[in-house]
Design an enzyme around this catalytic site. Sequence first.
Site, PDB file in Angstrom:
ATOM      1  N   GLU A  89      34.770  39.690  43.560  1.00  0.00           N
ATOM      2  CA  GLU A  89      35.030  38.253  43.460  1.00  0.00           C
ATOM      3  C   GLU A  89      33.918  37.575  42.679  1.00  0.00           C
ATOM      4  OE1 GLU A  89      35.649  36.224  47.164  1.00  0.00           O
ATOM      5  OE2 GLU A  89      36.941  37.804  47.978  1.00  0.00           O
ATOM      6  N   GLU A 107      33.590  41.147  52.451  1.00  0.00           N
ATOM      7  CA  GLU A 107      32.462  40.296  52.838  1.00  0.00           C
ATOM      8  C   GLU A 107      31.996  40.530  54.273  1.00  0.00           C
ATOM      9  OE1 GLU A 107      33.072  36.225  51.645  1.00  0.00           O
ATOM     10  OE2 GLU A 107      32.964  36.780  49.528  1.00  0.00           O
TER      11      GLU A 107
END
Length: 325
Positions: free
Chosen positions: A272, A133
Amino acid sequence: MGIIFEKYRNGINLGGWISQSTYEKVHIAEFITEPDIKEIASWGLDHIRLPVDYPVLEDDMTPIDNALQWCKAAGLNLVLDMHKAPGYSFNQHDASTFFSDKNAQAHFVELWEKLTCRYASEGDNLIFDLLNEVVDAHGDTWNKIARRGIEAIHAISPTRHVLLGGPHYNAAGTLHTLEIYDNPYVLYNFHFYEPMYVTHQRARWTPLRDTKITQPYPAPAQGIETLRPIFEKMQFPRLTKDTVFDIDYLEKCLAPAIEFSQKHGKELYCGEYGCIGLADTASRANYIKDTNTLFDKYKMGRALWSYKKMDFNTVGEDEIIAALN
């Protein structure tokens, strides 16, 4: 069929073990053990994604060694994800120095070189996820750092598959900003939590924390007008009083990833996805089923967040486990 859909089609994250934790030895020894890996295999999954914070890499890589051996014994593959890097944390990106600190960038590359050497004898049962991320406020800096990391890995292990994600929390909508490699060992990665109003309802770390609305799935969106300021802050331009959260809505959210894959001929991996435990169990299961249906439709691999605790608990939740397959 590429390596992702063949060997990393359906997995789960081991969040909170050697990432986002205290790193205490007792915790590391007890939070995840070999029976956990065997249980995951019994669910019919084919891999785990293992988030690792960089202090673990500098202290003791035994937990990674153990996870790899346990996975091999259970017939599972492993994605090794650098969840936090020197000078960078996805949940404190405003304070990160990674994109301006040359020493932190060099340290990042050195850690990947260390990992590549340590696991050079492994085959397609292990792939690397370069950095979790990323939030790159400096434009193209991430592409330049990522190239250094990829080249360092491939200088040691030319056939090691490496996952590269976009510069805004791995959002599907930023895949198009990434450098496109004419290299079958560079793979592309995104995360998928849309719509956040379903997957992160009342999450304490988001602007939704102060709302009391429970959003079922599938269902029409609840409380749209009263929560308009929050939606605007969280960039929800598609939400109106007529919005219905269902598989068609999810497919529209997934469109940037679909378009990227088709345009560049690249298979994709979703590192994810998931729905928070504050949602009702049926809604969580329905969301996971629909998301997996779309991933299968477009031949995308994925890993659910998360196996244990971390606000997205799966273990012990029979309805959620059943939704995975």
